[in-house]
Scaffold this motif. Sequence first.
Motif, short mmCIF file in Angstrom:
data_model
loop_
_atom_site.label_atom_id
_atom_site.label_comp_id
_atom_site.label_asym_id
_atom_site.label_seq_id
_atom_site.Cartn_x
_atom_site.Cartn_y
_atom_site.Cartn_z
N THR A 1 0.82 -1.21 0.00
CA THR A 1 0.00 0.00 0.00
C THR A 1 0.86 1.26 0.00
O THR A 1 0.47 2.28 -0.57
CB THR A 1 -0.94 0.00 1.23
OG1 THR A 1 -1.77 -1.16 1.18
CG2 THR A 1 -1.82 1.25 1.24
N PRO B 1 2.07 2.05 -4.26
CA PRO B 1 1.14 1.56 -5.28
C PRO B 1 1.69 1.73 -6.70
O PRO B 1 2.18 2.79 -7.07
CB PRO B 1 -0.11 2.45 -5.07
CG PRO B 1 0.42 3.69 -4.42
CD PRO B 1 1.56 3.25 -3.56
N ASN B 2 1.64 0.64 -7.47
CA ASN B 2 2.11 0.63 -8.86
C ASN B 2 3.57 1.08 -8.99
O ASN B 2 3.97 1.62 -10.02
CB ASN B 2 1.22 1.49 -9.75
CG ASN B 2 -0.21 0.98 -9.79
OD1 ASN B 2 -0.44 -0.23 -9.73
ND2 ASN B 2 -1.17 1.88 -9.88
N TYR C 1 2.99 -5.56 -11.77
CA TYR C 1 2.99 -4.75 -10.56
C TYR C 1 2.45 -5.58 -9.41
O TYR C 1 1.56 -6.42 -9.59
CB TYR C 1 2.13 -3.50 -10.75
CG TYR C 1 2.73 -2.48 -11.69
CD1 TYR C 1 3.89 -1.79 -11.34
CD2 TYR C 1 2.13 -2.20 -12.91
CE1 TYR C 1 4.44 -0.85 -12.20
CE2 TYR C 1 2.68 -1.27 -13.78
CZ TYR C 1 3.83 -0.59 -13.42
OH TYR C 1 4.38 0.32 -14.28
N THR D 1 0.38 -6.34 -6.14
CA THR D 1 -0.79 -5.96 -5.36
C THR D 1 -0.89 -6.93 -4.18
O THR D 1 -0.04 -7.81 -4.01
CB THR D 1 -2.07 -6.03 -6.20
OG1 THR D 1 -2.32 -7.40 -6.57
CG2 THR D 1 -1.96 -5.15 -7.45
N ASN D 2 -1.94 -6.78 -3.41
CA ASN D 2 -2.10 -7.66 -2.25
C ASN D 2 -2.71 -9.01 -2.61
O ASN D 2 -2.91 -9.86 -1.74
CB ASN D 2 -2.94 -6.97 -1.18
CG ASN D 2 -2.16 -5.87 -0.48
OD1 ASN D 2 -0.97 -6.03 -0.20
ND2 ASN D 2 -2.80 -4.74 -0.23
#
Length: 300
Positions: free
Chosen positions: A198, A201-202, A238, A240-241
């Motif tokens: 978080t 991000p990206n 990328y 992410t969670n």
Amino acid sequence: MKTRIEGHLRSFQENNRNRGRLLVSCPDQPGIVAAVSNFLYEKGANIVESSQHSTNPEGGTFFIRFEFECENLNEKEALLEHDFLAIAERFSMDWKFTYAYKVKKTAIFVSKELHCLLELLWEWQSGDFTTDIALVISNHEDAKDIVESMGIPFHYIPASKEIRKEVEEKQLQLLEDYDIDLIVLARYMQILTPDFVTAHPNRIINIHHSFLPAFIGARPYERAYKRGVKLIGATSHYVTNDLDEGPIIEQDIERVNHRDSADDLKKIGRLIERTVLARAVKWHLEDRVIVHENRTIVFN
């Protein structure tokens, strides 16, 4: 080594001091290209590259990337971005100006397998990556000598799921201290926590040793061998969670057959992993990627 690369970066910054980029995504409608092109013209900018894509001309999303030259750009940045707000509001745009002379700072995370790290270092050493590799972080010491021989700071931080929180606190502090723009997981075999992801991000690029969505998670080559696949691949995405399900930037494949063992698949796969990750990182550094929902538009 580091001194020579720094000289290359300074030369790049000088040669590209007037080079800017603009990435835009918005609801598709008539007049977008004309409005942005005219805006850049009125600001004294010359468009040197333009790429666009629409998901659907009727009610879809429109994406465009401009690369432009503008005299004394560093003095015009704030005014350029301020004055663009009117167009952005008119077309409900998500947009971002970037400036080529502001070289991104990159941190590489690696574990024991070094082939992806070496590829990134070779690209950087040859001048094909325009970035400042500010540091390498690893949960093993295998890469220490190679990294430090190039003048890059190496930080050894042992990691496991039992101490993940404390490890990430140290890592996040290093990323802040070095003012990092991009994190590359070059076969870093640890799962990042939601808090870590978080915070960036990206901006975290991973290489997964499988042609996703096949064989998500651990030991994909062994599972591919047992399944008797005829194609293996690698995917850069990328983070992410959702494990190995972030927006895909680049993929590639190689044909295999029944004669190839699981170890053969790994050897072939390493070559694919190296090139796939390098391409994804290069495109990110050149601001050629727009993330839309869980997909990417890549103007390569």
